[in-house]
Design a protein around this motif. Structure first.
Motif, PDB file in Angstrom:
ATOM      1  N   ARG A 116       2.907  10.821  -1.533  1.00  0.00           N
ATOM      2  CA  ARG A 116       4.309  10.470  -1.748  1.00  0.00           C
ATOM      3  C   ARG A 116       4.993  10.125  -0.435  1.00  0.00           C
ATOM      4  O   ARG A 116       5.775   9.180  -0.354  1.00  0.00           O
ATOM      5  CB  ARG A 116       5.035  11.619  -2.447  1.00  0.00           C
ATOM      6  CG  ARG A 116       4.708  11.781  -3.913  1.00  0.00           C
ATOM      7  CD  ARG A 116       5.772  12.593  -4.628  1.00  0.00           C
ATOM      8  NE  ARG A 116       5.944  13.908  -4.069  1.00  0.00           N
ATOM      9  CZ  ARG A 116       5.253  14.996  -4.453  1.00  0.00           C
ATOM     10  NH1 ARG A 116       4.316  14.871  -5.398  1.00  0.00           N
ATOM     11  NH2 ARG A 116       5.482  16.161  -3.903  1.00  0.00           N
ATOM     12  N   GLU A 117       4.693  10.916   0.610  1.00  0.00           N
ATOM     13  CA  GLU A 117       5.305  10.644   1.915  1.00  0.00           C
ATOM     14  C   GLU A 117       4.858   9.292   2.453  1.00  0.00           C
ATOM     15  O   GLU A 117       5.662   8.546   3.031  1.00  0.00           O
ATOM     16  CB  GLU A 117       4.952  11.762   2.896  1.00  0.00           C
ATOM     17  CG  GLU A 117       5.652  13.090   2.583  1.00  0.00           C
ATOM     18  CD  GLU A 117       5.244  14.196   3.537  1.00  0.00           C
ATOM     19  OE1 GLU A 117       4.258  13.990   4.297  1.00  0.00           O
ATOM     20  OE2 GLU A 117       5.890  15.256   3.537  1.00  0.00           O
ATOM     21  N   LEU A 119       3.919   6.788   0.613  1.00  0.00           N
ATOM     22  CA  LEU A 119       4.581   5.780  -0.211  1.00  0.00           C
ATOM     23  C   LEU A 119       6.032   5.597   0.209  1.00  0.00           C
ATOM     24  O   LEU A 119       6.523   4.458   0.296  1.00  0.00           O
ATOM     25  CB  LEU A 119       4.499   6.197  -1.686  1.00  0.00           C
ATOM     26  CG  LEU A 119       5.048   5.198  -2.710  1.00  0.00           C
ATOM     27  CD1 LEU A 119       4.272   3.894  -2.651  1.00  0.00           C
ATOM     28  CD2 LEU A 119       4.981   5.792  -4.117  1.00  0.00           C
ATOM     29  N   GLN A 120       6.714   6.706   0.496  1.00  0.00           N
ATOM     30  CA  GLN A 120       8.098   6.621   0.951  1.00  0.00           C
ATOM     31  C   GLN A 120       8.198   5.917   2.290  1.00  0.00           C
ATOM     32  O   GLN A 120       9.119   5.108   2.519  1.00  0.00           O
ATOM     33  CB  GLN A 120       8.705   8.022   1.048  1.00  0.00           C
ATOM     34  CG  GLN A 120       8.939   8.684  -0.310  1.00  0.00           C
ATOM     35  CD  GLN A 120       9.347  10.148  -0.178  1.00  0.00           C
ATOM     36  OE1 GLN A 120       9.318  10.715   0.909  1.00  0.00           O
ATOM     37  NE2 GLN A 120       9.691  10.763  -1.293  1.00  0.00           N
ATOM     38  N   TYR A 123       7.702   2.295   1.643  1.00  0.00           N
ATOM     39  CA  TYR A 123       8.905   1.738   1.022  1.00  0.00           C
ATOM     40  C   TYR A 123       9.997   1.519   2.071  1.00  0.00           C
ATOM     41  O   TYR A 123      10.644   0.463   2.099  1.00  0.00           O
ATOM     42  CB  TYR A 123       9.402   2.677  -0.070  1.00  0.00           C
ATOM     43  CG  TYR A 123      10.698   2.239  -0.709  1.00  0.00           C
ATOM     44  CD1 TYR A 123      10.718   1.208  -1.641  1.00  0.00           C
ATOM     45  CD2 TYR A 123      11.899   2.859  -0.376  1.00  0.00           C
ATOM     46  CE1 TYR A 123      11.902   0.799  -2.223  1.00  0.00           C
ATOM     47  CE2 TYR A 123      13.092   2.454  -0.951  1.00  0.00           C
ATOM     48  CZ  TYR A 123      13.082   1.431  -1.883  1.00  0.00           C
ATOM     49  OH  TYR A 123      14.263   1.023  -2.452  1.00  0.00           O
ATOM     50  N   LYS A 124      10.163   2.521   2.969  1.00  0.00           N
ATOM     51  CA  LYS A 124      11.170   2.394   4.017  1.00  0.00           C
ATOM     52  C   LYS A 124      10.827   1.231   4.940  1.00  0.00           C
ATOM     53  O   LYS A 124      11.706   0.456   5.342  1.00  0.00           O
ATOM     54  CB  LYS A 124      11.246   3.690   4.818  1.00  0.00           C
ATOM     55  CG  LYS A 124      12.302   3.670   5.903  1.00  0.00           C
ATOM     56  CD  LYS A 124      12.347   5.002   6.652  1.00  0.00           C
ATOM     57  CE  LYS A 124      13.400   4.962   7.759  1.00  0.00           C
ATOM     58  NZ  LYS A 124      13.444   6.241   8.511  1.00  0.00           N
ATOM     59  N   GLN A 127      11.687  -1.956   3.196  1.00  0.00           N
ATOM     60  CA  GLN A 127      13.134  -2.155   3.185  1.00  0.00           C
ATOM     61  C   GLN A 127      13.638  -2.616   4.545  1.00  0.00           C
ATOM     62  O   GLN A 127      14.498  -3.509   4.637  1.00  0.00           O
ATOM     63  CB  GLN A 127      13.843  -0.853   2.785  1.00  0.00           C
ATOM     64  CG  GLN A 127      13.613  -0.431   1.340  1.00  0.00           C
ATOM     65  CD  GLN A 127      14.130  -1.469   0.361  1.00  0.00           C
ATOM     66  OE1 GLN A 127      13.354  -2.195  -0.261  1.00  0.00           O
ATOM     67  NE2 GLN A 127      15.429  -1.547   0.211  1.00  0.00           N
TER      68      GLN A 127
END
Length: 334
Positions: A116-117, A119-120, A123-124, A127
């Motif tokens: 998850r980290e 993936l985050q 994602y960041k 962005q």
């Protein structure tokens, strides 16, 4: 029930909370599996005992607990590692109804949390990339608009230079010579606008280069101010502003008639506060435009930002006045 389950499970029993577990729990123990069975909780998990003690006390008091992704630093494999756990502690009752131990149903979520980290983080990163791309696209659109505007201005200036040079020339050869000289000066000013390769520049030289294509004779421009070095970025912005003002003055203002002239004055206070004024006189009656063009907005907003202050064009009936108030960059070493 514990021994037959495929879910990692263990329980601690008796006053010392001796440990018992099933086969599914063995990987969780790491190197401790050889000395864990039947040993006290506090001994087996000494490295995380203080972290889980509140949950142990809660279960032993009759209150079951539930935690998701609890971070624990363990040394189960001979080295410290960050781990995460989702688990429950439930009270276990003896034959007399008293709490004799606690049941632990557990799932290690270290890989899930890391996923998850990651993936985050991805994602960041995406962005941030999209934000940079959007900023790049905005800058590209601005540069394209500025390029189109500058090309139109240049053509207008060339037309004005040619017409005024021919009108005041005594011969065709004279006119050709003057036109070529002024178009060359215009080219120099355009070079200045496309980039400055030095860290700082003399303000008077910036002003001279910016208005050079519009100088019909020596008396049409008057300069007043101290010798000042300004940073390359501020020099470029000021060149752009003076270039815009001179272009408009040549088209519509004081420089559109033979008797018109322009005064450029600048001052610097001890605290780096800087001011500059462009004052047109002797030109046709000035009327404020009904619509502000791209050049006027760029002159006021962009230059004001570069000088950390304010800039304003005032359409006084007797002549256009441009006022700039701000401060100079302190890093202006040549």
């Amino acid at each position: 029930m514990v021994l037959s389950s495929k879910q990692p499970m263990c329980f601690w029993w008796g006053p010392d909370l001796l440990k018992f577990y099933n086969d599914a729990y063995i990987p969780i123990l790491g190197l401790r599996k050889a000395k864990a069975l039947g040993r006290p909780f506090r001994e087996v998990w000494a490295d995380v005992w203080d972290d889980v003690l509140p949950f142990v006390r809660s279960a032993l008091s009759g209150q079951a607990t539930w935690m998701e992704d609890l971070p624990l630093v363990m040394t189960r494999n001979g080295y410290e590692e960050q781990t995460y756990w989702t688990f429950s502690y439930s009270p276990l009752y003896g034959d007399n109804g008293a709490i004799e131990g606690l049941l632990n149903i557990v799932t290690e979520t270290t890989k899930a949390v890391a996923g998850r980290e990651a993936l985050q983080a991805s994602y960041k990163e995406v962005q941030e990339h999209l934000a940079r791309q959007e900023a790049h696209d905005r800058e590209l659109r601005l540069l394209n608009a500025e390029l189109a505007h500058r090309m139109k201005n240049t053509l207008g200036m060339v037309q004005s230079i040619v017409s005024q040079s021919i009108r005041s020339a005594e011969s065709l050869e004279d006119a050709a010579s003057v036109v070529l000289a002024r178009i060359h000066a215009l080219s120099k000013a355009q070079d200045l606008l496309t980039g400055i390769s030095i860290a700082a520049a003399e303000l008077s030289i910036i002003a001279e280069n910016a208005i050079d294509p519009h100088r019909m004779d020596a008396d049409r421009f008057r300069f007043s101010g101290p010798n000042l070095l300004i940073s390359a970025r501020q020099a470029l912005g000021l060149s752009l502003a003076l270039h815009e003002l001179a272009t408009n003055a040549t088209k519509y203002g004081a420089l559109s008639v033979p008797e018109g002239c322009v005064s450029i004055q600048w001052h610097l206070e001890d605290d780096h506060q800087f001011s500059l004024r462009w004052i047109e006189t002797g030109g046709p009656l000035v009327r404020a435009p009904t619509r502000r063009g791209f050049g006027s907005k760029l002159t006021e907003r962009a230059v004001a930002d570069l000088f950390h202050g304010t800039a304003e064009i005032v359409f006084d009936p007797t002549g256009v006045v441009f006022s700039l108030q701000g401060r100079l960059d302190q890093s202006t070493d040549l």
